[in-house]
Design an enzyme around this catalytic site. Sequence first.
Site, PDB file in Angstrom:
ATOM      1  N   SER A 204      -5.691  -2.636   0.362  1.00  0.00           N
ATOM      2  CA  SER A 204      -4.326  -3.334   0.889  1.00  0.00           C
ATOM      3  C   SER A 204      -3.147  -2.529   0.838  1.00  0.00           C
ATOM      4  CB  SER A 204      -4.497  -4.765  -0.125  1.00  0.00           C
ATOM      5  OG  SER A 204      -3.664  -5.443   0.611  1.00  0.00           O
ATOM      6  N   ASN A 205      -2.060  -3.461   0.768  1.00  0.00           N
ATOM      7  CA  ASN A 205      -0.876  -2.590   0.484  1.00  0.00           C
ATOM      8  C   ASN A 205       0.164  -3.483  -0.161  1.00  0.00           C
ATOM      9  OD1 ASN A 205       0.584  -4.634   2.328  1.00  0.00           O
ATOM     10  ND2 ASN A 205      -1.055  -3.855   3.825  1.00  0.00           N
TER      11      ASN A 205
END
Length: 393
Positions: A204-205
């Site tokens: 993810s981020n």
Amino acid sequence: MLEGKVVVLGVTGSIAAFRAAELASKLVQAGASVEVVMTPSATEFVTPLTFRSLTQGNVIVDMFGGALEHVELARRADVVVVAPATATTIARLAHGLAEDMVSVTVLATRAPVLVCPAMDSQMFENAATQANLETLRQRGMTIVGPEVGRLASGRMGLGRLSDVETILGAICYVLGRGGDLAGRKVVVTAGGTREPIDPVRYVSNYSSGKMGYAVAEAARDRGAEVVLVSAPTALPTPYGVRLEPVQRAAEMRDAVVRECRDSQALVMAAAVADYQPSATAEQKMKRRAKTLSLKLTRTPDVLAEAGKGFVRVGFAAESENLVANARRKLKSKGLDLIVANDITGPESPFDSDTNRVVILDRAGGEERLPVMTKYEVAQRILDRVVQLLAKGS
Ligand code: CTP
């Protein structure tokens, strides 16, 4: 949204009355002019002085000191909020009884009325209370809550006054009806998608989702029907916004395609993961080898697959060549607008409540905005969306 609005806050006799003080304070901070009316039993829980100090205004409890003035207040109101609303007050409102200043004000106003119940769960579930609330609903009042939580009795149940943030959202929602996005459906995406590696890990981020949630709130406050397609975030769902929770880019694509069929605008604030693990392990991966390579495959491009026939707004989070990269994306993705933000340096937007952006359009226009709150940025983006919709219709 609340700047300069006259909000009449009706406080009634519930233990939750102390939370109305926080509501009054937040309304004042948001620029509203707050006038408080209280029932005599509310003053047993919180004194009028508390509200007088918080709002710098008059607090009216007495029915017989200048009734005409009070009717005038009901007339000037942009919105009347009864919070907390006890079972007794709800019954009075349903039957049009003018027995105290709160019920007098509601009876005398033509402004929208919000009723925020707070009581024991058995009182709330009682057929009399339910029938009274239904009457109020049918007369066009907005009922906010109650929520499940710890009640005055110490038991858990349905009857807790909604959070102040929820009530504030509901006030904005009611005030925004009839705004310049009324009758329009706006789809907003938010958050960083999660691409699973195994049952406990994902790619993810750092996206917090705050920008997308601010766009959803701002669109709601201008009267739009808002669908928020959101990857997991720590944020509460804004009042009056329909949440479509998703995890992966592919799920976000499916939801966006479905929701955009009958929408007039799409604002893609989500940070969609560009790559996903080529395979997701069914069981938790074990720590064995010294090194581990993860094979990744491109995720679907949500904007590219979203469809056509509506205003399309993208975001470009860049760490270099901000405007040039954003302009390239605007063209290659066939967008109407792109909102470019520099993710490096002290003004990085990640998890921040502020943002500094440049809005680029197809005609080569470049609107450089100073640092502002994400809600203000959202309003500026929607100003442009409204202009584009006006041209198109
Ligand atoms: N976007 C999308 N689907 C993807 C990736 C991005 O719809 N798979 C959207 C984002 O929501 C954003 C815009 O496209 O509105 C630009 O996203 P960004 O990640 O900056 O651009 P990319 O197309 O991924 O380009 P690059 O990775 O080269 O910067």
